[in-house]
Design an enzyme around this catalytic site. Structure first.
Site, PDB file in Angstrom:
ATOM      1  N   TYR A 211      55.949 -70.561 -47.029  1.00 20.89           N
ATOM      2  CA  TYR A 211      54.505 -70.639 -47.217  1.00 20.89           C
ATOM      3  C   TYR A 211      53.865 -71.413 -46.056  1.00 20.89           C
ATOM      4  CZ  TYR A 211      50.028 -71.934 -49.284  1.00 20.89           C
ATOM      5  OH  TYR A 211      48.686 -72.124 -49.506  1.00 20.89           O
TER       6      TYR A 211
ATOM      7  N   HIS B  76      51.303 -70.085 -42.914  1.00 20.43           N
ATOM      8  CA  HIS B  76      50.002 -70.686 -42.607  1.00 20.43           C
ATOM      9  C   HIS B  76      49.966 -71.264 -41.193  1.00 20.43           C
ATOM     10  CE1 HIS B  76      49.031 -70.063 -46.797  1.00 20.43           C
ATOM     11  NE2 HIS B  76      47.770 -70.278 -46.453  1.00 20.43           N
TER      12      HIS B  76
ATOM     13  N   TYR C 132      38.761 -76.540 -44.137  1.00 19.74           N
ATOM     14  CA  TYR C 132      39.679 -75.913 -45.100  1.00 19.74           C
ATOM     15  C   TYR C 132      41.011 -76.651 -45.032  1.00 19.74           C
ATOM     16  CZ  TYR C 132      41.662 -71.911 -47.703  1.00 19.74           C
ATOM     17  OH  TYR C 132      42.242 -71.099 -48.641  1.00 19.74           O
TER      18      TYR C 132
ATOM     19  N   TRP D 173      46.146 -60.157 -46.450  1.00 17.94           N
ATOM     20  CA  TRP D 173      46.759 -61.488 -46.484  1.00 17.94           C
ATOM     21  C   TRP D 173      47.304 -61.777 -47.883  1.00 17.94           C
ATOM     22  CZ3 TRP D 173      48.454 -65.071 -43.206  1.00 17.94           C
ATOM     23  CH2 TRP D 173      48.706 -66.352 -43.686  1.00 17.94           C
TER      24      TRP D 173
END
Length: 99
Positions: free
Chosen positions: A12, A16, A35, A70
Site C-alpha cells: 500500500y 502511494h 492530503y 486507481w
C-alpha cells in the site's frame, strides 16, 4: 477511512510512493490540498482540505475514470467503504474541534 488487507501495508505504501501523476493532477483540480494518510495497524485514516468545498471535490472524484482506475488498482491491497448515493467515501461528522 479504509483498511489495508493483512500483510499488504508495505505494498500500500509503495503504491502511494509511486502515485500516478494524472491522479495528483485530478486531486489538485478538485481543490484538494494537504492530503495526508495515516495508519494504525491495518486501519487507515486520510485527511485533506477542500479549497473548492467537499461537494465539488467529491463530484470531481466520483466522475473520474482515473479515480475508478486507481480504486480498481488498490482493491487488491485495501478495502474502502463507498456511499452508494455519491460514489465517494461517506462523509464523517465533526464531533470535536480545538482551535
Amino acid at each position: 477511512r479504509a483498511k489495508v488487507l493483512d500483510g499488504m501495508l508495505d505494498e500500500y505504501i509503495r503504491r502511494h510512493n509511486e502515485i500516478w501523476p494524472e491522479l495528483l493532477d485530478l486531486l489538485k483540480k478538485a481543490g484538494i490540498s494537504n492530503y495526508t494518510i495515516w495508519n494504525n495497524g491495518n486501519d487507515l485514516f486520510g485527511y485533506y482540505e477542500c479549497g473548492k468545498g467537499i461537494e465539488y471535490a467529491a463530484q470531481i472524484q466520483a466522475s473520474s475514470p482515473i479515480v475508478d482506475k486507481w480504486n480498481e488498482y488498490m482493491k487488491t491491497v485495501m478495502t474502502m467503504e463507498m456511499d452508494p448515493d455519491t460514489g465517494a467515501q461517506p462523509l464523517m461528522k465533526k464531533v470535536f474541534l480545538m482551535e
